[in-house]
Motif scaffolding. Structure first.
Motif, mmCIF file in Angstrom:
data_model
loop_
_atom_site.group_PDB
_atom_site.id
_atom_site.type_symbol
_atom_site.label_atom_id
_atom_site.label_comp_id
_atom_site.label_asym_id
_atom_site.label_seq_id
_atom_site.Cartn_x
_atom_site.Cartn_y
_atom_site.Cartn_z
ATOM 1 N N ASP A 254 0.809 -1.218 0.000
ATOM 2 C CA ASP A 254 0.000 0.000 0.000
ATOM 3 C C ASP A 254 0.844 1.271 0.000
ATOM 4 O OD1 ASP A 254 -2.305 -1.490 0.097
ATOM 5 O OD2 ASP A 254 -2.627 -1.231 2.245
ATOM 6 N N ILE A 255 0.252 2.342 -0.520
ATOM 7 C CA ILE A 255 0.792 3.686 -0.316
ATOM 8 C C ILE A 255 0.304 4.129 1.063
ATOM 9 C CG2 ILE A 255 0.982 6.016 -1.255
ATOM 10 C CD1 ILE A 255 -0.284 4.952 -3.846
ATOM 11 N N SER A 256 1.160 4.754 1.854
ATOM 12 C CA SER A 256 0.750 5.177 3.188
ATOM 13 C C SER A 256 -0.340 6.238 3.106
ATOM 14 C CB SER A 256 1.940 5.737 3.962
ATOM 15 O OG SER A 256 2.333 6.995 3.431
ATOM 16 N N ALA A 257 -1.128 6.337 4.177
ATOM 17 C CA ALA A 257 -2.194 7.341 4.229
ATOM 18 C C ALA A 257 -1.620 8.747 4.104
ATOM 19 C CB ALA A 257 -2.973 7.197 5.533
ATOM 20 N N GLU A 258 -0.496 8.986 4.760
ATOM 21 C CA GLU A 258 0.121 10.316 4.728
ATOM 22 C C GLU A 258 0.550 10.696 3.313
ATOM 23 O OE1 GLU A 258 3.895 12.723 6.766
ATOM 24 O OE2 GLU A 258 3.560 10.598 7.194
ATOM 25 N N THR A 259 1.200 9.759 2.622
ATOM 26 C CA THR A 259 1.650 10.033 1.256
ATOM 27 C C THR A 259 0.461 10.216 0.319
ATOM 28 O OG1 THR A 259 3.717 8.815 1.561
ATOM 29 C CG2 THR A 259 2.953 9.114 -0.697
ATOM 30 N N THR A 260 -0.558 9.378 0.477
ATOM 31 C CA THR A 260 -1.744 9.481 -0.375
ATOM 32 C C THR A 260 -2.426 10.832 -0.208
ATOM 33 O OG1 THR A 260 -2.113 7.089 -0.204
ATOM 34 C CG2 THR A 260 -3.956 8.442 -0.954
ATOM 35 N N ALA A 261 -2.580 11.271 1.034
ATOM 36 C CA ALA A 261 -3.224 12.562 1.288
ATOM 37 C C ALA A 261 -2.430 13.695 0.655
ATOM 38 C CB ALA A 261 -3.369 12.781 2.791
ATOM 39 N N ALA A 262 -1.101 13.610 0.723
ATOM 40 C CA ALA A 262 -0.252 14.645 0.119
ATOM 41 C C ALA A 262 -0.431 14.678 -1.396
ATOM 42 C CB ALA A 262 1.207 14.389 0.477
ATOM 43 N N ILE A 263 -0.514 13.511 -2.012
ATOM 44 C CA ILE A 263 -0.724 13.432 -3.463
ATOM 45 C C ILE A 263 -2.068 14.050 -3.844
ATOM 46 C CG2 ILE A 263 -1.117 11.845 -5.395
ATOM 47 C CD1 ILE A 263 0.840 9.901 -3.985
ATOM 48 N N LEU A 264 -3.097 13.704 -3.100
ATOM 49 C CA LEU A 264 -4.440 14.200 -3.409
ATOM 50 C C LEU A 264 -4.538 15.717 -3.269
ATOM 51 C CD1 LEU A 264 -6.548 11.380 -1.738
ATOM 52 C CD2 LEU A 264 -6.426 11.884 -4.181
ATOM 53 N N GLU A 265 -3.826 16.281 -2.313
ATOM 54 C CA GLU A 265 -3.829 17.741 -2.160
ATOM 55 C C GLU A 265 -3.198 18.402 -3.383
ATOM 56 O OE1 GLU A 265 -5.412 19.430 -0.087
ATOM 57 O OE2 GLU A 265 -5.884 17.984 1.498
ATOM 58 N N ILE A 266 -2.127 17.823 -3.903
ATOM 59 C CA ILE A 266 -1.481 18.364 -5.105
ATOM 60 C C ILE A 266 -2.400 18.235 -6.316
ATOM 61 C CG2 ILE A 266 0.421 18.001 -6.743
ATOM 62 C CD1 ILE A 266 2.146 17.177 -4.319
ATOM 63 N N LEU A 267 -3.088 17.108 -6.422
ATOM 64 C CA LEU A 267 -3.958 16.867 -7.574
ATOM 65 C C LEU A 267 -5.139 17.827 -7.635
ATOM 66 C CD1 LEU A 267 -4.058 12.951 -7.691
ATOM 67 C CD2 LEU A 267 -2.782 14.501 -9.185
ATOM 68 N N LYS A 268 -5.486 18.440 -6.518
ATOM 69 C CA LYS A 268 -6.590 19.403 -6.505
ATOM 70 C C LYS A 268 -6.305 20.609 -7.399
ATOM 71 C CE LYS A 268 -8.361 18.289 -1.875
ATOM 72 N NZ LYS A 268 -8.559 18.771 -0.481
ATOM 73 N N GLU A 269 -5.038 20.812 -7.732
ATOM 74 C CA GLU A 269 -4.642 21.964 -8.551
ATOM 75 C C GLU A 269 -4.773 21.686 -10.051
ATOM 76 O OE1 GLU A 269 -3.908 24.787 -7.005
ATOM 77 O OE2 GLU A 269 -4.294 23.693 -5.134
ATOM 78 N N PHE A 270 -5.188 20.480 -10.419
ATOM 79 C CA PHE A 270 -5.227 20.095 -11.835
ATOM 80 C C PHE A 270 -6.608 19.583 -12.237
ATOM 81 C CE2 PHE A 270 -0.837 19.632 -10.428
ATOM 82 C CZ PHE A 270 -0.129 20.263 -11.446
ATOM 83 N N PRO A 271 -6.917 19.649 -13.549
ATOM 84 C CA PRO A 271 -8.200 19.123 -14.039
ATOM 85 C C PRO A 271 -8.162 17.599 -14.160
ATOM 86 C CG PRO A 271 -6.946 19.996 -15.874
ATOM 87 C CD PRO A 271 -6.155 20.311 -14.631
ATOM 88 N N VAL A 272 -8.178 16.947 -13.011
ATOM 89 C CA VAL A 272 -8.136 15.488 -12.960
ATOM 90 C C VAL A 272 -9.208 14.990 -12.005
ATOM 91 C CG1 VAL A 272 -5.662 15.407 -13.450
ATOM 92 C CG2 VAL A 272 -6.452 15.421 -11.072
#
Length: 277
Positions: free
Chosen positions: A84-102
């Motif tokens: 698994d990807i850790s919860a902390e790393t996943t949350a960090a990725i999702l915050e970055i993705l909020k800046e893009f049309p994805v």
């Protein structure tokens, strides 16, 4: 060496573009199972999103899911291997993705989680209508994962605008311990660095005492590269990406032409001829 295990990608391989399973593929898989060959669905999907018509095929003892992040034992219904990807790393990725049309989806413990506000038409086009019923929607994925503190098997990122693909990867480039792959031009898939179909297949074969030389693997996408690299008999679909075809010992027919059945039939027919001689 005779084949003992058949690792099969699903979308674009066993299943057609419209997610159908042909009777010819069913018959060929049944024929292989009747010879004692284990059938291992090996997919980017979560376990909960694998069609029952696949899971109920004879010879299916395990499934490899979420690009190799999990191995599920059919007899117990339990995951016996996780990356698994850790919860902390996943949350960090999702915050970055909020800046893009994805449009990201999180695969957690065999289930799919989405934001409440999702583009249904894009999901239908990529996943098929049937998969929408099995999705769990939450207001904020990053917050949900952070609060639960659970690992994530995979993040599936659908590009609403394909032109942002390079920028998205660049924005995530400095996050350690993750791996990027793809099952199509309109998406990116993010796993833990060790989570690949090839690694999961190698682990399962070791557990079952099956040598890699006795494994046939059939796939079509970039996320199948490690699986075909491991297998002694790597087969690419006619509709496969060129990198996969270059790695295969043979290229079978397309998913629309029951290419999986064609590959299985050719192998079993050769085995029958050897037995007769």
């Amino acid at each position: 060496m005779n084949i003992q295990l058949l690792a099969l990608d699903l979308d674009g391989t066993v299943l057609t573009v419209t997610k159908d399973l042909s009777m010819r593929n069913i018959d060929a898989i049944r024929r292989a199972a009747s010879r004692g060959i284990r059938i291992i669905p090996t997919s980017g999907r979560t376990f909960g999103n694998i069609p029952e018509e696949i899971l109920s095929l004879p010879g299916v003892t395990h499934t490899i899911t979420s690009n190799g992040a999990a191995v599920v034992e059919m007899k117990s219904g339990q995951s016996i291997y996780r990356q698994d990807i850790s919860a902390e790393t996943t949350a960090a990725i999702l915050e970055i993705l909020k800046e893009f049309p994805v449009q990201p989806s999180a695969y957690i413990e065999g289930q799919m989680y989405d934001y409440e506000q999702i583009d249904l038409e894009n999901l239908k086009a990529v996943h098929g209508i049937g998969s929408l019923d099995k999705r769990i929607r939450v207001p904020d994925l990053a917050e949900f994962i952070r609060e639960r503190g659970v690992g994530v098997e995979k993040l599936f990122v659908l590009y609403l605008d394909r032109s942002c693909a390079v920028a998205v990867r660049e924005a995530l480039a400095d996050i350690p311990g993750i791996l990027f792959t793809s099952s199509g031009e309109c998406n990116m898939e993010i796993n833990a660095a060790g989570a690949t179909k090839g690694n999961a297949l190698a682990w399962l074969c070791s557990r079952l005492n099956i040598p890699r030389e006795a494994v046939m693997a059939i796939g079509d996408g970039h996320n199948d590269l490690t699986m075909l690299s491991f297998a002694g008999y790597p087969i690419a679909m006619e509709n496969a990406v060129e990198e996969l075809k270059a790695q295969a010992v043979d290229v079978t027919l397309s998913c629309e032409e029951s290419g999986v059945a064609h590959a299985i039939e050719r192998y079993l027919d050769r085995m029958d001829i050897r037995c007769e001689n």
